[in-house]
Design an enzyme around this catalytic site. Sequence first.
Site, short mmCIF file in Angstrom:
data_model
loop_
_atom_site.label_atom_id
_atom_site.label_comp_id
_atom_site.label_asym_id
_atom_site.label_seq_id
_atom_site.Cartn_x
_atom_site.Cartn_y
_atom_site.Cartn_z
N GLU A 1 0.87 -1.17 0.00
CA GLU A 1 0.00 0.00 0.00
C GLU A 1 0.91 1.23 0.00
OE1 GLU A 1 -2.80 0.21 3.27
OE2 GLU A 1 -3.42 2.22 2.64
N ARG B 1 5.14 -12.94 9.48
CA ARG B 1 5.82 -11.69 9.19
C ARG B 1 7.12 -11.60 9.98
NH1 ARG B 1 3.63 -6.59 9.62
NH2 ARG B 1 1.78 -7.35 8.58
N LYS C 1 3.89 0.46 9.85
CA LYS C 1 4.03 1.68 9.07
C LYS C 1 3.43 2.88 9.80
CE LYS C 1 2.77 0.03 4.96
NZ LYS C 1 2.50 -0.01 3.51
P1 ATP Z 1 0.76 -2.13 8.08
O1 ATP Z 1 2.08 -1.84 8.74
O2 ATP Z 1 -0.11 -0.94 8.00
O3 ATP Z 1 0.11 -3.40 8.55
P2 ATP Z 1 1.73 -3.61 5.88
O4 ATP Z 1 3.05 -3.77 6.53
O5 ATP Z 1 0.80 -4.73 5.74
O6 ATP Z 1 1.00 -2.39 6.55
P3 ATP Z 1 1.64 -3.37 3.03
O7 ATP Z 1 2.08 -2.24 2.18
O8 ATP Z 1 0.23 -3.78 2.92
O9 ATP Z 1 2.00 -2.95 4.48
O10 ATP Z 1 2.58 -4.62 2.81
C1 ATP Z 1 2.89 -5.11 1.53
C2 ATP Z 1 3.26 -6.56 1.61
O11 ATP Z 1 4.37 -6.75 2.48
C3 ATP Z 1 2.13 -7.39 2.14
O12 ATP Z 1 2.00 -8.53 1.29
C4 ATP Z 1 2.55 -7.78 3.50
O13 ATP Z 1 2.08 -9.04 3.82
C5 ATP Z 1 4.07 -7.75 3.41
N1 ATP Z 1 4.65 -7.39 4.71
C6 ATP Z 1 4.38 -6.29 5.42
N2 ATP Z 1 5.04 -6.30 6.59
C7 ATP Z 1 5.75 -7.45 6.63
C8 ATP Z 1 6.63 -8.05 7.58
N3 ATP Z 1 6.91 -7.47 8.74
N4 ATP Z 1 7.18 -9.24 7.27
C9 ATP Z 1 6.90 -9.83 6.10
N5 ATP Z 1 6.09 -9.32 5.16
C10 ATP Z 1 5.51 -8.14 5.41
MG MG Z 2 -1.21 -4.22 4.62
#
Ligand code: ATP
Ligand code: MG
Length: 565
Positions: free
Chosen positions: A37, A262, A272
């Site tokens: 996003e 994650r 974020k």
């Molecule tokens: P937020 O922090 O608001 O939850 P997000 O980290 O999910 O947002 P996105 O931009 O939706 O942010 O993430 C993009 C992709 O990265 C998604 O497929 C998500 O699953 C993956 N991702 C995000 N954070 C992690 C993490 N800590 N470890 C592994 N993958 C991640």
């Molecule tokens: Mg997300």
Amino acid sequence: MDENATPTPTDFVRQIVADDTKSGKWDGRVVTRFPPEPNGYLHIGHAKSICLNFGIAREFGGTCHLRFDDTNPTKEEDEYVLAIQRDVRWLGFDWGEHLYYASDYFDQLHAWAIQLIQAGKAYVDEQTSAEIRASRGKLASRGVESPHRDRPIAENLDLFARMTAGEFEEGTAVLRARIDMEAPNQHLRDPVMYRILKASHHRTGAKWCVYPMYDWAHGQSDSIEKITHSICTLEFREHRPLYDWYLDTLGVYHPQQIEFARLNVSFTVMSKRRLLNLVEEDLVRGWNDPRMPTISGMRRRGYTAEAIRHFAAIIGVDTTESTVDVALLEHCVREDLNKRSPRFMGVLRPLRVVIENYPEGRTEEVDAVNNPEDPAAGSRKVPFGRVLYIERDDFMEDPPKQFFRLAPGREVRLRYAYFVTCTNVVKDPATGEIVELRCTYDPATKGGDSPDGRKPKATLHWVSAEHAVPAEVRLYDHLFTREDPDEVAEGQGWRANLNPRSLETLTGCRLEPALGDLPVESRVQFERLGYFCVDPDSKPGAPVFNRTLTLKDEWARLQKKGKTA
Ligand code: ATP
Ligand code: MG
């Protein structure tokens, strides 16, 4: 990498992809996607997902799409879109022509929503968001059906058209899927598909005032792009029945969603929202502050893409949430930098040294090895003269037993140059502060060896005062003082765990001349002090260096003690 080799699966996701490839489930196609996003910069957690998705595509001869999940116009910006692309490329991955935006599918998603309304599977609800939330019930209790749930299809079509036309205010109506208010899985209790947002979108401008929710947009975007394996983090496991319901109810192409754990890293935050707080409240100097866990911050700090990819490979992919010790990430960076960084000498806190028996006005050059790990890196000339700088820490007037470096009457080796002995200490009469050391050198020890076999206990780095380049050097420590920044003391928030000493700025550093005009992002080792990287704040003749890491490898120490799992 050999593109034609059949990879041996190293984790359960790759195992699934390998099995599917073998069974011909997707006609041998492998199509993954990375769907950020654009509401912030990418962090090391995203790097794990990028390495997984792009890595699988590369290993299995498939493709990986970069898709911006831009369904929330209030939080998303083009700055983030550009930064994300830059970071993915820098990490070493390429989406080729497969750059997509969920907003490109708004028309199709809207048409599909109308299709669901026509099938009696969606309805406009005019309850408030609080009412909707309350009526969805808790885990243990069942939800309560909306009074609008059984409206005639024609009325729903009319209301949704008017929502879309902007006739309703924000918060006065939503479109909901009509699934099952008694479903044990709360995501199936008539989830919201569209809400009204009268905001301008970074790509579609004012065209829309209804925007799809994540769950409604995501699976259908996967479907449109003919994704085979839709890999996401564990919290979406609970959403999977909804992902499946939308696709099955529409009767369209249906990718397989697979969830993995994650990445969390100690001493930092990964959300974020938190990272945005840090930036907006000026608790750091922007998204690419070298203390941030962002890819751009790590890049500015001096981390390499190779080290981050290697880290992602060794932490692996599984389905248990855990926190990785930041020492492991730093270990990967050190290992990589050790191989690639040329060595230089730089003095962070200079103490002036005058070699009394060295002729005034004379300078010479000594040979210094560029990288002992890489013989091909050769050697360079470093100027030496009568006035030098050494590290303030390397001298003690009244040294304790364990201190082997310079002290009155003691001889030490100056790296690549000569042995010197301290003969006198000059102090500021007003403050008593040591301002200069007087020394003598032994001309027979040129290059750092004595013909009579004398072996000083310490070897110091130094620079020639006349030739040295003045520089600013920024030293970093962890952004938070606690392993888990969310562990807070009574009445305090996570901000209380910010490390007040995470940045130390040193001005008046003195570096050997070769460090004066290196390009931004050049990575070097300052002997004995660590790995450093040229910061974009550098000006001609006035370099700014970030210390990437010290040389002390905490992970290697833990490994020796058998304390790493
Ligand atoms: P937020 O922090 O608001 O939850 P997000 O980290 O999910 O947002 P996105 O931009 O939706 O942010 O993430 C993009 C992709 O990265 C998604 O497929 C998500 O699953 C993956 N991702 C995000 N954070 C992690 C993490 N800590 N470890 C592994 N993958 C991640
Ligand atoms: Mg997300």
